[in-house]
Design a protein around this motif. Structure first.
Motif, PDB file in Angstrom:
ATOM      1  N   ALA A 147      -3.240  13.637  -2.454  1.00 39.57           N
ATOM      2  CA  ALA A 147      -1.787  13.815  -2.473  1.00 39.57           C
ATOM      3  C   ALA A 147      -1.361  15.245  -2.172  1.00 39.57           C
ATOM      4  O   ALA A 147      -0.518  15.457  -1.314  1.00 39.57           O
ATOM      5  CB  ALA A 147      -1.222  13.356  -3.802  1.00 39.57           C
ATOM      6  N   PRO A 148      -1.932  16.255  -2.846  1.00 39.79           N
ATOM      7  CA  PRO A 148      -1.518  17.615  -2.509  1.00 39.79           C
ATOM      8  C   PRO A 148      -1.842  17.977  -1.068  1.00 39.79           C
ATOM      9  O   PRO A 148      -1.081  18.664  -0.407  1.00 39.79           O
ATOM     10  CB  PRO A 148      -2.303  18.481  -3.495  1.00 39.79           C
ATOM     11  N   ALA A 163       5.588  12.437   1.528  1.00 36.92           N
ATOM     12  CA  ALA A 163       4.653  12.937   0.520  1.00 36.92           C
ATOM     13  C   ALA A 163       5.370  13.962  -0.339  1.00 36.92           C
ATOM     14  O   ALA A 163       6.040  14.850   0.165  1.00 36.92           O
ATOM     15  CB  ALA A 163       3.439  13.566   1.189  1.00 36.92           C
ATOM     16  N   THR A 164       5.239  13.797  -1.637  1.00 35.88           N
ATOM     17  CA  THR A 164       5.857  14.752  -2.551  1.00 35.88           C
ATOM     18  C   THR A 164       4.823  15.226  -3.544  1.00 35.88           C
ATOM     19  O   THR A 164       3.900  14.503  -3.878  1.00 35.88           O
ATOM     20  CB  THR A 164       7.029  14.116  -3.325  1.00 35.88           C
ATOM     21  N   ALA A 206       3.551  12.375  -7.172  1.00 36.64           N
ATOM     22  CA  ALA A 206       4.441  11.549  -7.975  1.00 36.64           C
ATOM     23  C   ALA A 206       3.806  10.178  -8.165  1.00 36.64           C
ATOM     24  O   ALA A 206       3.045   9.710  -7.321  1.00 36.64           O
ATOM     25  CB  ALA A 206       5.792  11.420  -7.284  1.00 36.64           C
ATOM     26  N   GLN A 207       4.101   9.529  -9.271  1.00 36.16           N
ATOM     27  CA  GLN A 207       3.508   8.233  -9.595  1.00 36.16           C
ATOM     28  C   GLN A 207       3.751   7.216  -8.483  1.00 36.16           C
ATOM     29  O   GLN A 207       2.871   6.459  -8.126  1.00 36.16           O
ATOM     30  CB  GLN A 207       4.062   7.718 -10.924  1.00 36.16           C
ATOM     31  N   LYS A 233       0.969   4.949  -6.322  1.00 35.89           N
ATOM     32  CA  LYS A 233       1.043   3.491  -6.276  1.00 35.89           C
ATOM     33  C   LYS A 233       1.103   3.003  -4.827  1.00 35.89           C
ATOM     34  O   LYS A 233       0.409   2.054  -4.453  1.00 35.89           O
ATOM     35  CB  LYS A 233       2.257   3.009  -7.059  1.00 35.89           C
ATOM     36  N   ALA A 234       1.904   3.663  -4.012  1.00 34.36           N
ATOM     37  CA  ALA A 234       2.025   3.270  -2.612  1.00 34.36           C
ATOM     38  C   ALA A 234       0.694   3.447  -1.876  1.00 34.36           C
ATOM     39  O   ALA A 234       0.294   2.577  -1.083  1.00 34.36           O
ATOM     40  CB  ALA A 234       3.120   4.086  -1.928  1.00 34.36           C
ATOM     41  N   ARG A 235       0.005   4.560  -2.129  1.00 39.25           N
ATOM     42  CA  ARG A 235      -1.298   4.779  -1.479  1.00 39.25           C
ATOM     43  C   ARG A 235      -2.303   3.734  -1.924  1.00 39.25           C
ATOM     44  O   ARG A 235      -3.093   3.236  -1.135  1.00 39.25           O
ATOM     45  CB  ARG A 235      -1.816   6.181  -1.777  1.00 39.25           C
ATOM     46  N   PHE A 236      -2.277   3.395  -3.226  1.00 42.51           N
ATOM     47  CA  PHE A 236      -3.202   2.391  -3.741  1.00 42.51           C
ATOM     48  C   PHE A 236      -2.912   1.032  -3.112  1.00 42.51           C
ATOM     49  O   PHE A 236      -3.834   0.318  -2.698  1.00 42.51           O
ATOM     50  CB  PHE A 236      -3.112   2.305  -5.263  1.00 42.51           C
ATOM     51  N   GLU A 237      -1.637   0.666  -3.015  1.00 47.06           N
ATOM     52  CA  GLU A 237      -1.279  -0.609  -2.393  1.00 47.06           C
ATOM     53  C   GLU A 237      -1.722  -0.642  -0.937  1.00 47.06           C
ATOM     54  O   GLU A 237      -2.214  -1.663  -0.451  1.00 47.06           O
ATOM     55  CB  GLU A 237       0.224  -0.854  -2.529  1.00 47.06           C
ATOM     56  N   GLN A 238      -1.568   0.477  -0.238  1.00 44.43           N
ATOM     57  CA  GLN A 238      -2.011   0.543   1.152  1.00 44.43           C
ATOM     58  C   GLN A 238      -3.526   0.402   1.232  1.00 44.43           C
ATOM     59  O   GLN A 238      -4.057  -0.301   2.084  1.00 44.43           O
ATOM     60  CB  GLN A 238      -1.568   1.854   1.807  1.00 44.43           C
ATOM     61  N   TRP A 239      -4.236   1.065   0.323  1.00 42.35           N
ATOM     62  CA  TRP A 239      -5.695   0.964   0.293  1.00 42.35           C
ATOM     63  C   TRP A 239      -6.098  -0.487   0.059  1.00 42.35           C
ATOM     64  O   TRP A 239      -7.030  -0.981   0.684  1.00 42.35           O
ATOM     65  CB  TRP A 239      -6.263   1.869  -0.796  1.00 42.35           C
ATOM     66  N   CYS A 240      -5.387  -1.171  -0.836  1.00 41.02           N
ATOM     67  CA  CYS A 240      -5.691  -2.580  -1.114  1.00 41.02           C
ATOM     68  C   CYS A 240      -5.453  -3.449   0.117  1.00 41.02           C
ATOM     69  O   CYS A 240      -6.212  -4.390   0.373  1.00 41.02           O
ATOM     70  CB  CYS A 240      -4.876  -3.096  -2.297  1.00 41.02           C
ATOM     71  N   GLN A 241      -4.417  -3.153   0.876  1.00 43.54           N
ATOM     72  CA  GLN A 241      -4.178  -3.910   2.110  1.00 43.54           C
ATOM     73  C   GLN A 241      -5.287  -3.662   3.116  1.00 43.54           C
ATOM     74  O   GLN A 241      -5.718  -4.575   3.815  1.00 43.54           O
ATOM     75  CB  GLN A 241      -2.835  -3.525   2.716  1.00 43.54           C
TER      76      GLN A 241
END
Length: 124
Positions: free
Chosen positions: A17-18, A28-29, A37-38, A42-50
């Protein structure tokens, strides 16, 4: 295997993230403490899952199994978490001091104004 997979996801979530924010990735924040940011995690994890549906299902199943184990034996899980934290602090003393200072500051802020803090989690 389970620990390696969880460690890999945590490493990605905490380290990438950084880097993304520093490289100017759209959306990206980074918070003042350098963590993402949380919602970004979550968005990165969901993308990884896809991108990795089979690995994602395996990881989620293992996480659910771990939650059940911890529900059955919370003292063991707390002891393991404490040992991991202590090991991390031994390996990262400066980051550990910073983390403890932020936690203490947050506790003081919550003590002063409990309405600004989220309610304590209810067991179960």
């Amino acid at each position: 295997m389970k620990r390696m997979l969880i460690a890999a996801v945590r490493a990605f979530a905490t380290q990438a993230a950084p880097t993304f924010a520093a490289e100017g990735m759209p959306g990206a924040t980074v918070r003042p403490d350098g963590s993402a940011a949380q919602g970004d995690r979550k968005a990165r994890f969901e993308q990884w899952c896809q991108d990795n549906p089979e690995k994602c299902r395996e990881m989620k199943a293992k996480a659910e199994q771990r939650r059940e184990e911890c529900k059955a034996n919370p003292e063991k899980c707390r002891a393991e978490a404490k040992a991991r934290r202590e090991q991390w602090c031994n390996n990262n003393p400066e980051k550990c001091r910073d983390m403890k200072a932020r936690a203490e500051q947050r506790r003081e802020e919550c003590k002063a104004d409990p309405a600004k803090c989220r309610p304590a989690r209810q067991p179960g």
